[in-house]
Write an enzyme that holds these catalytic residues in place. Structure first.
Site, PDB file in Angstrom:
ATOM      1  CG  HIS A  12      -7.376  -8.024 -58.209  1.00  0.00           C
ATOM      2  ND1 HIS A  12      -8.539  -7.282 -58.079  1.00  0.00           N
ATOM      3  CD2 HIS A  12      -7.772  -9.248 -58.688  1.00  0.00           C
ATOM      4  CE1 HIS A  12      -9.570  -8.024 -58.469  1.00  0.00           C
ATOM      5  NE2 HIS A  12      -9.128  -9.207 -58.834  1.00  0.00           N
ATOM      6  CB  CYS A  40      -7.501 -14.352 -57.405  1.00  0.00           C
ATOM      7  SG  CYS A  40      -6.495 -14.467 -58.899  1.00  0.00           S
ATOM      8  CG  ASP A  51      -3.354 -14.857 -60.532  1.00  0.00           C
ATOM      9  OD1 ASP A  51      -4.292 -15.419 -61.121  1.00  0.00           O
ATOM     10  OD2 ASP A  51      -3.107 -13.635 -60.664  1.00  0.00           O
ATOM     11  CD  GLN A  53      -9.255 -12.255 -55.632  1.00  0.00           C
ATOM     12  OE1 GLN A  53      -9.982 -12.058 -56.582  1.00  0.00           O
ATOM     13  NE2 GLN A  53      -9.497 -13.208 -54.740  1.00  0.00           N
ATOM     14  NE  ARG A  80     -13.063  -9.556 -55.487  1.00  0.00           N
ATOM     15  CZ  ARG A  80     -12.857  -9.507 -56.811  1.00  0.00           C
ATOM     16  NH1 ARG A  80     -12.308 -10.531 -57.420  1.00  0.00           N
ATOM     17  NH2 ARG A  80     -13.144  -8.420 -57.513  1.00  0.00           N
ATOM     18  NE  ARG A 117     -11.107  -6.829 -63.473  1.00  0.00           N
ATOM     19  CZ  ARG A 117     -11.228  -8.120 -63.164  1.00  0.00           C
ATOM     20  NH1 ARG A 117     -11.483  -9.000 -64.096  1.00  0.00           N
ATOM     21  NH2 ARG A 117     -11.090  -8.533 -61.918  1.00  0.00           N
TER      22      ARG A 117
HETATM   23  N1  NVA Z   1      -3.532 -11.822 -62.533  1.00  0.00           N
HETATM   24  C1  NVA Z   1      -4.841 -12.074 -63.115  1.00  0.00           C
HETATM   25  C2  NVA Z   1      -5.904 -11.910 -62.090  1.00  0.00           C
HETATM   26  C3  NVA Z   1      -7.304 -12.151 -62.582  1.00  0.00           C
HETATM   27  C4  NVA Z   1      -8.337 -11.971 -61.525  1.00  0.00           C
HETATM   28  C5  NVA Z   1      -5.050 -11.141 -64.285  1.00  0.00           C
HETATM   29  O1  NVA Z   1      -4.726  -9.952 -64.162  1.00  0.00           O
HETATM   30  O2  NVA Z   1      -5.528 -11.602 -65.330  1.00  0.00           O
HETATM   31  N1   CP Z   2     -10.739 -12.906 -59.296  1.00  0.00           N
HETATM   32  C1   CP Z   2     -11.305 -12.073 -60.182  1.00  0.00           C
HETATM   33  O1   CP Z   2     -11.144 -10.847 -60.143  1.00  0.00           O
HETATM   34  O2   CP Z   2     -12.084 -12.692 -61.113  1.00  0.00           O
HETATM   35  P1   CP Z   2     -12.674 -12.041 -62.449  1.00  0.00           P
HETATM   36  O3   CP Z   2     -11.514 -11.668 -63.316  1.00  0.00           O
HETATM   37  O4   CP Z   2     -13.539 -13.118 -63.031  1.00  0.00           O
HETATM   38  O5   CP Z   2     -13.458 -10.819 -62.055  1.00  0.00           O
END
Ligand code: NVA
Ligand code: CP
Length: 305
Positions: free
Chosen positions: A130, A262, A222, A133, A290, A103
């Site tokens: 993502h 998500c 989101d 997801q 997931r 990530r």
């Molecule tokens: N758009 C959000 C998704 C988190 C799972 C982020 O990037 O923080």
């Molecule tokens: N939806 C998701 O990726 O959650 P986290 O950021 O908690 O991993």
């Protein structure tokens, strides 16, 4: 199958369906506590440059259920792209582990990681997309609706990594996808053009939430400020308030339309308690999936499923 899982756009419809078939099989086995150690003796490094709950827990637990081992590398451990060059750490980890999940902030870094790693790399979110997801999300829709025919999905909010992955998916599976974002916060233009040129789905971009959700089977939202955009949170809250998914807006969707997010959610901002806690909300099913989908992705990449 590609060596890596970086974007849904890199996969064919048939490969996506094969991942879902394996997901259903592994989910069934998990539910019945049937052992499925198909990745026995294998290990996965999980590189996190940003925080996470679901991604870490689901990958770590999933790898354990597959008979393998996953190790968590926090934002303080590697310092990818800062303390150490991406291409160096890619080659180092490839000597220890059979697979990598990462990530990261910069999408170019995950591409570089995949290029230099001799083992498969899974994208666990970048600023651009993502994919795990959205694979879990569409699998969840399939479980609930039993089919994906005549599907209208409306994504309301920031044209962010999650929105981009929905657009990537629409290049592969037919749907009517509407992205409803305030002006200046639309999703990636190149991604939109690519998907539209595939002529698989209808993809609309609008700034009118009421019109967008009309006849929707799924209303998805989101956070307004993603990880890394914390300093813009207040400014974004002002811009996005009209885009809140609340009971009033849900009246315009198809009766019984599914509500998805998500997670983590900022309750009271992009979604109200009433909506996220309603019967229409399937947010915890998508969170659960997931793990099942990612297990299938790991097994496929490791050629064990
Ligand atoms: N758009 C959000 C998704 C988190 C799972 C982020 O990037 O923080
Ligand atoms: N939806 C998701 O990726 O959650 P986290 O950021 O908690 O991993």
């Amino acid at each position: 199958m590609n060596k890596d899982f970086i974007s849904i756009a890199d996969y064919t419809k048939q490969e996506i369906e094969a991942i879902f078939n394996l997901t259903a099989e592994l989910k069934e086995k998990t539910k019945h506590a049937e052992e499925h150690h198909i990745c026995k003796g294998m290990s996965m490094s999980m590189i996190f440059a940003k925080p996470s709950a679901r991604t870490r827990i689901s990958f770590e637990t999933g790898m354990y259920q597959l008979g393998g081992y996953a190790l968590y590398l926090s934002p303080n451990d590697i310092g990818i792209g800062k303390r150490e060059a991406v291409k160096d750490i890619a080659q180092v980890i490839s000597r220890y582990n059979q697979i990598i999940m990462a990530r990261l902030f910069d999408h170019a870094h995950i591409l570089e990681l995949a290029e230099y790693a001799t083992v498969p790399v899974i994208n666990g979110l970048t600023d651009y997309n993502h994919p795990c997801q959205i694979m879990a999300d569409i699998f969840t829709v399939l479980e609930h609706r039993k089919h994906l025919n005549d599907l209208k999905v409306t994504y309301i909010g920031d044209g962010n990594n999650v929105a981009n992955s929905w657009i990537n998916l629409a290049a592969k599976l037919p749907m009517h996808l509407v992205i409803c974002s305030p002006s200046g916060y639309e999703p990636d233009n190149k991604t939109l053009s690519y998907t539209r040129n595939q002529n698989i789905s209808t993809v609309e971009v609008t700034s009118n939430p009421v019109a967008a959700v009309k006849d929707s089977d799924v209303v998805y939202t989101d956070v307004w400020a993603s990880m890394g955009q914390e300093s813009e949170a207040q400014e974004r809250r002002n811009v996005f308030m009209k885009y809140q998914v609340n009971s009033e807006l849900m009246k315009h969707a198809r009766p019984g339309a599914y509500v998805m997010h998500c997670l983590p959610a900022h309750r009271g901002d992009e979604i109200t308690d009433e909506v996220i806690d309603s019967k229409q909300s399937i947010v915890f099913d998508e969170a659960e999936n997931r793990m099942h989908v990612q297990k299938a992705i790991i097994a496929k990449l490791l050629k064990q499923g």
